[in-house]
Design a protein around this motif. Structure first.
Motif: not given
Length: 202
Positions: A36-50
């Protein structure tokens, strides 16, 4: 909030209740392994992606006929992965991702080699492997397709590619109440997997 195992019990009860609707009594149980691959979460507070790190997955499907070319199907798929900060890969934590879906398959045609389409609706259960982080459950859906091969009447091989979309509320937090949550921007995150399974027909 309901836990992953509780969803499994409920889905199996729902699945069992459809037995009187089956066109025939032939069940298929298919344990599988894949990637399995893929999946990103964007952190609105810091502007970083996970990012969800790519990793193997495993699970099973249980299906029964609904008509000559369609089947009801319950799917469980599990992945041991981690969620990592894209700007600092050392900033990561372990995460188990579980999918519990009820849906079905539609055969393109039926033969010893049978191509098909699949789909499902259900829940994604996210279980962080770090103290202070809370489990979360979110609604999700999936679509896919694949090929079944039946070398014998009771055994087969199933290859499938499936995509998932897990819905998250925009500007909502995940995993804990304060200090360590991710303040998510966006409405969903996708994941994709390829699986190979062994079909047992009863």
């Amino acid at each position: 909030m309901m836990r992953g195992p509780q969803f499994l019990t409920i889905w199996l009860l729902i699945f069992g209740s459809t037995s009187s609707l089956a066109a025939e009594s032939e069940l298929e149980f298919t344990p599988f392994v894949g990637y399995r691959f893929g999946g990103t979460l964007d952190d609105e507070r810091t502007g970083r992606s996970w990012d969800f790190n790519e990793a193997s997955d495993w699970g099973f499907t249980l299906s029964q006929p609904a008509s000559e070319t369609t089947r009801y199907e319950f799917l469980y798929s599990h992945q041991d992965t981690s969620l990592a900060d894209t700007t600092d890969p050392n900033n990561a934590f372990d995460l188990d991702v579980h999918y519990f879906h009820m849906g079905g398959t539609v055969d393109v045609y039926q033969d010893r080699f049978t191509p098909y389409f699949s789909g499902g609706l259900g829940m994604t259960y996210l279980h962080p492997g770090q103290a202070g982080y809370e489990n979360k459950t979110r609604f999700s859906l999936s679509v896919g397709g694949g090929l079944k091969w039946y070398p014998t009447e009771r055994l087969g091989i199933r290859f499938e590619m499936r995509g998932y979309s897990t819905l998250v509320n925009s500007n909502s937090s995940l995993f804990c109440d304060s200090g360590c949550e991710l303040q998510i921007s966006g409405d969903a995150f996708p994941q994709f997997e390829t699986n190979l399974g062994l079909i047992f027909r009863f």
